[in-house]
Design an enzyme around this catalytic site. Structure first.
Site, PDB file in Angstrom:
ATOM      1  N   PRO A   1       0.779  -1.241   0.000  1.00  0.00           N
ATOM      2  CA  PRO A   1       0.000   0.000   0.000  1.00  0.00           C
ATOM      3  C   PRO A   1       0.809   1.289   0.000  1.00  0.00           C
ATOM      4  CG  PRO A   1       0.055  -0.926   2.189  1.00  0.00           C
ATOM      5  CD  PRO A   1       0.729  -1.926   1.310  1.00  0.00           C
TER       6      PRO A   1
ATOM      7  N   ASP B   1       4.482   1.686 -11.187  1.00  0.00           N
ATOM      8  CA  ASP B   1       3.282   2.508 -11.145  1.00  0.00           C
ATOM      9  C   ASP B   1       3.466   3.697 -10.221  1.00  0.00           C
ATOM     10  OD1 ASP B   1       1.835   0.992 -12.896  1.00  0.00           O
ATOM     11  OD2 ASP B   1       0.713  -0.104 -11.378  1.00  0.00           O
TER      12      ASP B   1
ATOM     13  N   LYS C   1      -0.200   5.750 -13.383  1.00  0.00           N
ATOM     14  CA  LYS C   1      -1.534   6.185 -13.764  1.00  0.00           C
ATOM     15  C   LYS C   1      -2.202   6.809 -12.556  1.00  0.00           C
ATOM     16  CE  LYS C   1      -2.163   2.407 -17.067  1.00  0.00           C
ATOM     17  NZ  LYS C   1      -3.034   1.272 -17.471  1.00  0.00           N
TER      18      LYS C   1
ATOM     19  N   GLY D   1       1.404  -0.984  -7.123  1.00  0.00           N
ATOM     20  CA  GLY D   1       0.960  -0.730  -5.769  1.00  0.00           C
ATOM     21  C   GLY D   1      -0.039  -1.794  -5.337  1.00  0.00           C
TER      22      GLY D   1
ATOM     23  N   ASP E   1      -1.823  -5.145  -4.370  1.00  0.00           N
ATOM     24  CA  ASP E   1      -1.688  -6.513  -4.872  1.00  0.00           C
ATOM     25  C   ASP E   1      -1.952  -6.514  -6.373  1.00  0.00           C
ATOM     26  OD1 ASP E   1      -1.765  -9.617  -4.020  1.00  0.00           O
ATOM     27  OD2 ASP E   1      -3.195  -9.241  -5.639  1.00  0.00           O
TER      28      ASP E   1
ATOM     29  N   ALA F   1      -4.866  -2.558  -0.766  1.00  0.00           N
ATOM     30  CA  ALA F   1      -5.250  -1.320  -0.085  1.00  0.00           C
ATOM     31  C   ALA F   1      -6.356  -1.516   0.935  1.00  0.00           C
ATOM     32  CB  ALA F   1      -5.680  -0.284  -1.118  1.00  0.00           C
TER      33      ALA F   1
ATOM     34  N   MET G   1     -10.829   3.239  -5.767  1.00  0.00           N
ATOM     35  CA  MET G   1     -10.969   4.302  -6.770  1.00  0.00           C
ATOM     36  C   MET G   1     -12.390   4.851  -6.806  1.00  0.00           C
ATOM     37  SD  MET G   1      -8.784   2.364  -9.781  1.00  0.00           S
ATOM     38  CE  MET G   1      -9.696   0.826  -9.518  1.00  0.00           C
TER      39      MET G   1
END
Length: 275
Positions: free
Chosen positions: A28, A51, A73, A104, A106, A135, A189
């Site tokens: 995380p 990332d 991204k 980031g 898994d 996360a 997200m």
């Protein structure tokens, strides 16, 4: 077979014409939450394709000669498209290099792992996947709660709040059907659409006083935990706006849930001892 893969990846003298790709979950954000296997992959890497959400401190474990490529991204901006990332993995591996694709969390949770695996298989590139702390688990740890609870939540549901354009209606998230009192929703997200998501959960029958927690930068020194209920979704989302965040929703997040476990334990003991 597994031992052979480990040897090929970590043997610095490997000169395999096809190279090797190790897809690593960096966790995380905190650098000390990466697995030992992921750390070893970074230490052996000749190329690392990383990332934005992968902890930058992890790059310090790579050799000085390792090429570092940022393909991060974030909502609204991309350094590279997924197709370009797929081609990078294949092209570098075909040069006989040891490649680490650093993600980031898994790799298997909302991280385009399926697309990258498909590209590597099509190109007949050997690869392996290293799991990471996702996360949702890091957010629960930061908030001091459990995602499941034997008195309140028999399920933890991982769901995305950001769906790609062009997806069929049948494949889209049916939020009303996820309005289940006996589950914890872990929304990835989902900050930008949280007010809409909360409205649909309420329409699906989830109680308005259902606990809702937003955790930003989970496990990091600057982590932030915002707590409220489903009706507070819009205001909490504004407070966390612009930050990478995880949203947790469910009765298991209540402060009193921990003490409820003792009640369940006592009831179970009473039943066991009854004649």
């Amino acid at each position: 077979m597994f031992e052979v893969i480990i040897f090929v990846m970590f043997n610095s003298s490997n000169s395999s014409p096809s190279g090797f790709v190790w897809i690593v979950g960096g966790g995380p954000g905190a650098s000390d939450l990466i697995t030992v296997r992921g750390l070893r992959a970074l230490e052996a890497a000749e190329v690392v394709i990383f990332d934005e959400l992968a902890g930058r401190e992890l790059l310090e474990f790579c050799p000085e000669s390792c090429e570092r490529i940022n393909v991060g991204k974030r909502a609204g901006r991309h350094c590279a498209s997924q197709g370009e990332i797929n081609r990078m993995l294949v092209d570098h591996a075909r040069r006989g290099l040891r490649v680490v694709r650093l993600k980031g969390g898994d790799p298997s949770v909302f991280a385009h792992l399926g697309e990258e695996i498909a590209a590597l298989r099509a190109a007949e590139i050997p690869f392996a996947v290293v799991p990471g702390v996702t996360a949702a688990c890091a957010a629960a740890a930061a908030a001091g709660v459990s995602l499941t609870h034997r008195a309140h939540a028999s399920a933890a549901i991982f769901v995305t709040g950001h769906e790609c354009a062009g997806k069929s209606d049948l494949a889209r998230v049916d939020w009303e059907s996820l309005a289940r009192p006996g589950a914890t929703l872990c929304v990835y997200m989902g900050l930008r659409r949280l007010e809409s998501v909360a409205g649909r959960l309420l329409a699906g029958g989830l109680p308005s006083d259902t606990p809702l927690t937003i955790v930003s930068h989970a496990s990091g020194a600057d982590q932030q935990v915002l707590e409220g209920t489903l009706v507070d979704a819009a205001s909490l989302a504004r407070l966390a706006d612009g930050l990478p965040a995880m949203v947790l929703i469910g009765a298991a997040l209540r402060p009193e849930a921990a003490s409820d476990a003792a009640v369940v334990e006592a009831a179970g003991s009473a039943l066991a001892s009854s004649p």
